[in-house]
Design a protein around this motif. Structure first.
Motif, PDB file in Angstrom:
ATOM      1  N   ALA A   1       0.830  -1.202   0.000  1.00 58.91           N
ATOM      2  CA  ALA A   1       0.000   0.000   0.000  1.00 58.91           C
ATOM      3  C   ALA A   1       0.866   1.254   0.000  1.00 58.91           C
ATOM      4  CB  ALA A   1      -0.926  -0.007   1.215  1.00 58.91           C
ATOM      5  N   ALA A   2       1.934   1.245   0.796  1.00 58.73           N
ATOM      6  CA  ALA A   2       2.832   2.405   0.826  1.00 58.73           C
ATOM      7  C   ALA A   2       3.516   2.608  -0.516  1.00 58.73           C
ATOM      8  CB  ALA A   2       3.864   2.226   1.936  1.00 58.73           C
ATOM      9  N   THR A   3       3.883   1.517  -1.174  1.00 56.46           N
ATOM     10  CA  THR A   3       4.531   1.627  -2.479  1.00 56.46           C
ATOM     11  C   THR A   3       3.582   2.197  -3.527  1.00 56.46           C
ATOM     12  OG1 THR A   3       5.953  -0.253  -1.933  1.00 56.46           O
ATOM     13  CG2 THR A   3       5.765   0.335  -4.256  1.00 56.46           C
ATOM     14  N   LEU A   4       2.320   1.738  -3.489  1.00 59.74           N
ATOM     15  CA  LEU A   4       1.349   2.270  -4.428  1.00 59.74           C
ATOM     16  C   LEU A   4       1.156   3.771  -4.237  1.00 59.74           C
ATOM     17  CD1 LEU A   4      -1.400  -0.508  -4.427  1.00 59.74           C
ATOM     18  CD2 LEU A   4       0.143   0.076  -6.287  1.00 59.74           C
ATOM     19  N   LYS A   5       1.180   4.190  -2.973  1.00 65.93           N
ATOM     20  CA  LYS A   5       0.955   5.611  -2.695  1.00 65.93           C
ATOM     21  C   LYS A   5       2.168   6.468  -3.031  1.00 65.93           C
ATOM     22  CE  LYS A   5      -1.958   7.302  -0.353  1.00 65.93           C
ATOM     23  NZ  LYS A   5      -3.159   8.106  -0.621  1.00 65.93           N
TER      24      LYS A   5
ATOM     25  N   ALA B   1      -8.396   1.398   3.038  1.00 68.18           N
ATOM     26  CA  ALA B   1      -8.673   2.812   3.300  1.00 68.18           C
ATOM     27  C   ALA B   1      -7.562   3.709   2.769  1.00 68.18           C
ATOM     28  CB  ALA B   1      -8.864   3.037   4.793  1.00 68.18           C
ATOM     29  N   SER B   2      -6.339   3.178   2.690  1.00 66.96           N
ATOM     30  CA  SER B   2      -5.227   3.990   2.194  1.00 66.96           C
ATOM     31  C   SER B   2      -5.235   4.142   0.678  1.00 66.96           C
ATOM     32  CB  SER B   2      -3.896   3.370   2.630  1.00 66.96           C
ATOM     33  OG  SER B   2      -3.667   2.139   1.981  1.00 66.96           O
ATOM     34  N   LEU B   3      -6.007   3.335  -0.020  1.00 70.27           N
ATOM     35  CA  LEU B   3      -6.070   3.396  -1.487  1.00 70.27           C
ATOM     36  C   LEU B   3      -7.136   4.411  -1.900  1.00 70.27           C
ATOM     37  CD1 LEU B   3      -5.866  -0.453  -2.176  1.00 70.27           C
ATOM     38  CD2 LEU B   3      -3.998   1.213  -2.220  1.00 70.27           C
TER      39      LEU B   3
END
Length: 362
Positions: A257-261, A302-304
């Motif tokens: 998720a952090a990488t996608l963001k 929720a982070s996406l």
């Protein structure tokens, strides 16, 4: 004149030892395999094994020696953004993960599987929705639901009901729904949508198995639990296993998720998120690949924020029902023939039902 007898040749005939050849014989008094350098066949092999404390020490020393380059890399804006998202997801998800693991271990150890067999109706068509609804009151992640479902089948519960419980328990239990409410504070309808979609998929798959399933596809291994193990030891053993197993997947999910963001270009994510069909399929595939524990997946979803609520609902419905680790566990518990049929059907039905539910409720 006195004569002396020749001294006898020295031989090693002490008890427990074989006689050795004399030094003046035809062959050597020792062979290469008898020397001290080969006295222990296991010695060299033991030295090849990795020592975890030593490995950790070497890693720490390497980090200390390279602290300046590491500090420079971590100070980059991209890494700052990555670390912010990663830490946020982990801090929010860990309490729910630990609580869910504790409750799951307590149920698996202290609640006998025969209880479920007595509580379910005898008719499979009625047992399926009852077993599906039972997942709402029995906390546990998908890692625990697969062996519980296998135990139910071995104890005579109709497979359709056991499979409905297998799919519903990780998705609609109180811990998961509470975590979803915390992860989506501004969208309380996400909790209802997740509950409805997951329960519909679980019951539909149970009924589908009752109508089309064949007994030769379902071959649970004849396993029994260790009756000599105490309840306390079994409880803490289950907790340790689930924390390490689910925690590892949580870390992987938070990193993804952090990488996608932080790393993936925003235009790419916007292009995928802008297409309703592509966004749903993309997050469904991501749920399968990440294999995040259901007690923590809401915080990753929720982070996406680039994706719609319906796409993120698909992520939350698909993940607890079928992912890479679940496919392996289902194949090991019920047989490969079962997993190869059950997993694709579950994935397709979960995508369709979650998309329709999101369209109506979100």
């Amino acid at each position: 004149m006195a004569t002396t007898k020749p001294a006898p040749q020295a031989t090693d005939e002490t008890p427990g030892n074989e006689p050795t050849k004399p030094a003046s014989g035809d062959g050597p008094a020792w062979s290469p395999g008898d020397g001290p350098e080969s006295s222990s066949a296991d010695g060299p092999e033991d030295g090849r094994h990795l020592n975890p404390p030593l490995l950790l020490t070497l890693l720490l020393l390497t980090a200390v020696m390279l602290q300046d380059p590491i500090r420079a890399a971590l100070s980059a804006p991209v890494m700052q953004s990555w670390m912010t998202v990663f830490v946020a997801v982990m801090v929010q998800a860990l309490p729910f993960l630990v609580l869910g693991v504790l409750l799951s271990a307590a149920i698996s150890v202290f609640v006998p599987p025969s209880f479920f067999a007595r509580a379910l109706p005898k008719r499979p068509a009625l047992a399926v929705p009852v077993a599906g609804a039972a997942g709402a009151v029995l906390p546990g992640c998908e890692c625990a639901s697969v062996p519980v479902a296998g135990a139910l089948v071995r104890r005579g519960v109709t497979p359709a009901a056991a499979l409905a419980f297998l799919l519903s328990a990780p998705a609609i239990n109180p811990i998961v729904l509470t975590a979803t409410a915390v992860a989506f504070p501004g969208d309380p309808e996400m909790v209802l949508a997740r509950f409805v979609a997951s329960l519909l998929v679980a019951c539909a798959m149970g009924w589908l198995w009752h109508r089309l399933g064949r007994t030769d596809w379902l071959r649970p291994p004849a396993r029994t639990t260790d009756e000599n193990q105490g309840k306390g030891a079994a409880f803490w053993g289950s907790v340790r296993h689930d924390v390490m197993h689910a925690g590892g997947f949580l870390v992987v999910g938070a990193m993804a998720a952090a990488t996608l963001k932080a790393v993936v270009p925003a235009e790419w994510l916007q292009a995928a998120a802008g297409n309703p069909v592509l966004s749903v399929l993309a997050l469904a595939a991501l749920a399968v690949l990440l294999s995040i524990c259901s007690e923590a997946d809401a915080f990753v979803a929720a982070s996406l924020t680039q994706f719609s609520l319906t796409a993120r609902l698909t992520f939350l419905v698909v993940g607890p029902m079928i992912d890479l680790k679940l496919f392996a566990m289902q194949a090991g518990t019920f047989g490969r023939a079962f997993a190869l049929r059950f997993a694709p059907a579950t994935f397709a039905l979960a995508v369709v039902v979650s998309a329709l539910t999101g369209t109506v409720l979100l």
